[in-house]
Scaffold this motif. Structure first.
Motif, PDB file in Angstrom:
ATOM      1  N   HIS A  22      22.627  10.155  67.461  1.00 15.42           N
ATOM      2  CA  HIS A  22      22.578  11.531  66.977  1.00 15.42           C
ATOM      3  C   HIS A  22      21.147  12.055  66.952  1.00 15.42           C
ATOM      4  O   HIS A  22      20.191  11.290  66.766  1.00 15.42           O
ATOM      5  CB  HIS A  22      23.178  11.615  65.573  1.00 15.42           C
ATOM      6  CG  HIS A  22      24.664  11.509  65.561  1.00 15.42           C
ATOM      7  ND1 HIS A  22      25.428  11.884  64.480  1.00 15.42           N
ATOM      8  CD2 HIS A  22      25.542  11.073  66.498  1.00 15.42           C
ATOM      9  CE1 HIS A  22      26.714  11.672  64.744  1.00 15.42           C
ATOM     10  NE2 HIS A  22      26.795  11.183  65.967  1.00 15.42           N
ATOM     11  N   SER A  45      25.492  15.578  72.738  1.00 16.69           N
ATOM     12  CA  SER A  45      25.222  14.153  72.642  1.00 16.69           C
ATOM     13  C   SER A  45      26.440  13.327  73.025  1.00 16.69           C
ATOM     14  O   SER A  45      26.337  12.363  73.794  1.00 16.69           O
ATOM     15  CB  SER A  45      24.775  13.808  71.223  1.00 16.69           C
ATOM     16  OG  SER A  45      24.547  12.421  71.080  1.00 16.69           O
ATOM     17  N   PRO A  51      15.334   6.431  62.052  1.00 21.72           N
ATOM     18  CA  PRO A  51      16.524   5.588  61.870  1.00 21.72           C
ATOM     19  C   PRO A  51      16.886   5.516  60.394  1.00 21.72           C
ATOM     20  O   PRO A  51      16.021   5.444  59.526  1.00 21.72           O
ATOM     21  CB  PRO A  51      16.059   4.228  62.405  1.00 21.72           C
ATOM     22  CG  PRO A  51      14.573   4.243  62.286  1.00 21.72           C
ATOM     23  CD  PRO A  51      14.158   5.665  62.520  1.00 21.72           C
ATOM     24  N   GLY A  52      18.164   5.577  60.114  1.00 20.38           N
ATOM     25  CA  GLY A  52      18.621   5.590  58.736  1.00 20.38           C
ATOM     26  C   GLY A  52      18.946   6.984  58.255  1.00 20.38           C
ATOM     27  O   GLY A  52      19.867   7.186  57.451  1.00 20.38           O
ATOM     28  N   TYR A  87      19.421   9.542  60.650  1.00 18.51           N
ATOM     29  CA  TYR A  87      20.388   9.946  61.671  1.00 18.51           C
ATOM     30  C   TYR A  87      21.171   8.735  62.148  1.00 18.51           C
ATOM     31  O   TYR A  87      20.624   7.632  62.276  1.00 18.51           O
ATOM     32  CB  TYR A  87      19.670  10.611  62.853  1.00 18.51           C
ATOM     33  CG  TYR A  87      19.067  11.947  62.498  1.00 18.51           C
ATOM     34  CD1 TYR A  87      19.823  13.107  62.576  1.00 18.51           C
ATOM     35  CD2 TYR A  87      17.747  12.034  62.055  1.00 18.51           C
ATOM     36  CE1 TYR A  87      19.276  14.336  62.231  1.00 18.51           C
ATOM     37  CE2 TYR A  87      17.199  13.258  61.707  1.00 18.51           C
ATOM     38  CZ  TYR A  87      17.969  14.399  61.797  1.00 18.51           C
ATOM     39  OH  TYR A  87      17.434  15.607  61.442  1.00 18.51           O
ATOM     40  N   GLN A  88      22.452   8.953  62.409  1.00 18.44           N
ATOM     41  CA  GLN A  88      23.286   7.890  62.943  1.00 18.44           C
ATOM     42  C   GLN A  88      22.872   7.599  64.387  1.00 18.44           C
ATOM     43  O   GLN A  88      22.353   8.482  65.080  1.00 18.44           O
ATOM     44  CB  GLN A  88      24.759   8.309  62.904  1.00 18.44           C
ATOM     45  CG  GLN A  88      25.293   8.565  61.509  1.00 18.44           C
ATOM     46  CD  GLN A  88      26.734   9.032  61.540  1.00 18.44           C
ATOM     47  OE1 GLN A  88      27.450   8.800  62.507  1.00 18.44           O
ATOM     48  NE2 GLN A  88      27.170   9.694  60.472  1.00 18.44           N
ATOM     49  N   PRO A  89      23.092   6.365  64.854  1.00 20.62           N
ATOM     50  CA  PRO A  89      22.744   6.028  66.240  1.00 20.62           C
ATOM     51  C   PRO A  89      23.338   7.015  67.240  1.00 20.62           C
ATOM     52  O   PRO A  89      24.527   7.355  67.161  1.00 20.62           O
ATOM     53  CB  PRO A  89      23.345   4.631  66.411  1.00 20.62           C
ATOM     54  CG  PRO A  89      23.336   4.050  65.039  1.00 20.62           C
ATOM     55  CD  PRO A  89      23.638   5.207  64.120  1.00 20.62           C
ATOM     56  N   THR A 124      25.556  22.375  65.178  1.00 21.58           N
ATOM     57  CA  THR A 124      26.384  21.223  65.553  1.00 21.58           C
ATOM     58  C   THR A 124      26.780  21.214  67.023  1.00 21.58           C
ATOM     59  O   THR A 124      27.496  20.321  67.462  1.00 21.58           O
ATOM     60  CB  THR A 124      27.651  21.156  64.678  1.00 21.58           C
ATOM     61  OG1 THR A 124      28.407  22.360  64.829  1.00 21.58           O
ATOM     62  CG2 THR A 124      27.287  20.974  63.214  1.00 21.58           C
ATOM     63  N   ALA A 174      17.708   9.399  65.841  1.00 22.30           N
ATOM     64  CA  ALA A 174      17.826   8.037  65.329  1.00 22.30           C
ATOM     65  C   ALA A 174      16.900   7.088  66.068  1.00 22.30           C
ATOM     66  O   ALA A 174      16.308   6.196  65.463  1.00 22.30           O
ATOM     67  CB  ALA A 174      19.280   7.562  65.438  1.00 22.30           C
ATOM     68  N   GLU A 175      16.789   7.273  67.374  1.00 23.16           N
ATOM     69  CA  GLU A 175      15.903   6.429  68.171  1.00 23.16           C
ATOM     70  C   GLU A 175      15.423   7.193  69.383  1.00 23.16           C
ATOM     71  O   GLU A 175      16.133   8.036  69.933  1.00 23.16           O
ATOM     72  CB  GLU A 175      16.636   5.157  68.623  1.00 23.16           C
ATOM     73  CG  GLU A 175      17.861   5.418  69.481  1.00 23.16           C
ATOM     74  CD  GLU A 175      18.550   4.144  69.942  1.00 23.16           C
ATOM     75  OE1 GLU A 175      17.832   3.220  70.353  1.00 23.16           O
ATOM     76  OE2 GLU A 175      19.784   4.091  69.905  1.00 23.16           O
ATOM     77  N   LEU A 209      26.048  17.939  68.639  1.00 24.71           N
ATOM     78  CA  LEU A 209      27.001  16.832  68.569  1.00 24.71           C
ATOM     79  C   LEU A 209      27.822  16.739  69.849  1.00 24.71           C
ATOM     80  O   LEU A 209      28.084  15.647  70.355  1.00 24.71           O
ATOM     81  CB  LEU A 209      27.918  16.990  67.357  1.00 24.71           C
ATOM     82  CG  LEU A 209      27.264  16.843  65.986  1.00 24.71           C
ATOM     83  CD1 LEU A 209      28.282  17.142  64.881  1.00 24.71           C
ATOM     84  CD2 LEU A 209      26.678  15.456  65.812  1.00 24.71           C
TER      85      LEU A 209
END
Length: 346
Positions: A149, A71, A142-143, A145-147, A65, A108-109, A68
């Protein structure tokens, strides 16, 4: 099909751009590598010059983590070093020197600039430590991972002669324990770090804390130290009886992994420099001795067991490298294989 895929949230062109950019920065890194980046798998050719009775040692790990915080702070430039170190330091603890490394990044992207920064750090660290970056994968999901992340995982393979492998049978009562300093928190315990600092005590990334240079977030994101260049001559000359990478589980869980069942490690915690970040976490989190030494490295990234008759040669090879003589191995008394001397709950 690519347009339909893009409508589903996956940018194939951006992913291809990342791979092409990395290819341009990679030359043939090692004569054992067959093919180039971009194939379906990486290939590494072994030859007769690579030790007698060779053993391949493999390991995988992630950054946890800590990603996190990287990011959220938009400071991902060093997170690639954490990834390599967490994998490669495990190989060293088995007595193997790393040959090659592969990375896996899921997000996510695709953000080409962000990924380029991370992968370039991975490439640089590999090159600085004589490791081949053999390949990897970037997965846009996508889906899942959250945007904003992402997650990082890695896989490393090392080589050792069978007779040079480190195992608990090598360690003897009377062996001296040397501690190699950590660069900071490394990449463990960050779920607790985030809870103590940002949930329970409402610190900010930009805060300045007594004893810590710079902003708090920079201290937290200090990359994990690699011990390849430091330990290589010791392993090659068979001067290490045992080694423990102080990763998840801290000293209390990792040191016993290098010991026979009938021996214990007596460790004097006053023998090495306690870094201010650990003092902050212990005080603000009101952590017990067990909690702190079972979660964090508390300032040591690697512990080595050295036979007494080889200690002088080891310290000579270490030269100006920082290390601490932290204790010794003795016959087991009781059930706990790690005895912390000088620690009491406040």
């Amino acid at each position: 099909m690519s347009n339909a895929y893009e409508r589903a949230g996956v940018n194939i062109a951006a992913g291809d751009e990342v791979v092409q950019n990395l290819k341009k920065k990679m030359s043939q890194q090692d004569g054992h590598v067959i093919g180039q980046l971009g194939g379906f798998a990486g290939m590494y050719e072994m030859d007769d010059s690579q030790l007698d009775t060779p053993v391949l040692v493999a390991g995988s790990d992630g950054v946890g983590t800590k990603v996190l915080l990287a990011s959220a702070a938009d400071k991902v430039d060093m997170i690639g070093q954490d990834l390599i170190a967490m994998c490669v330091n495990d190989l060293l603890a088995q007595g193997a020197l790393p040959l090659f490394f592969l990375d896996y990044m899921a997000l996510a992207e695709v953000k080409p600039e962000q990924i380029d920064v991370i992968l370039n750090r991975i490439l640089t660290v590999c090159q600085d430590n004589g490791i081949v970056l053999l390949g990897g994968e970037t997965a846009e999901m996508p889906g899942v991972y959250q945007p904003g992340h992402f997650d990082l995982a890695g896989f490393a393979v090392g080589l050792a002669s069978k007779r040079q492998l480190l195992n608990p049978a090598n360690v003897q009562a009377g062996d001296i324990l040397l501690g190699l300093p950590a660069s900071g928190l490394h990449s463990n315990g960050f779920s607790l770090v985030r809870k103590i600092l940002f949930e329970d005590n409402e610190f900010e990334f930009s805060d300045h804390v007594d004893g810590i240079n710079g902003e708090l977030i920079d201290e937290l994101l200090t990359p994990t130290k690699l011990y390849v260049n430091l330990m290589q001559p010791l392993l090659q000359q068979r001067l290490i009886a045992g080694a423990a990478h102080i990763t998840g589980g801290g000293l209390l869980e990792n040191v016993p992994r290098m010991l026979p069942a009938d021996l214990q490690a007596e460790i004097d915690t006053s023998t090495w420099k306690h870094q201010p970040i650990f003092d902050l976490l212990v005080n603000k989190g009101e952590l017990s001795v067990e909690d702190r030494y079972e979660t964090f490295n508390m300032g040591l990234g690697m512990v080595l067991a050295i036979h007494t008759n080889q200690l002088a040669e080891v310290t000579s090879l270490l030269g100006d490298e920082e290390y601490y003589q932290i204790g010794q191995v003795s016959k087991l008394v009781g059930e706990q294989q790690v005895k912390l001397l000088g620690e009491n709950d406040d």
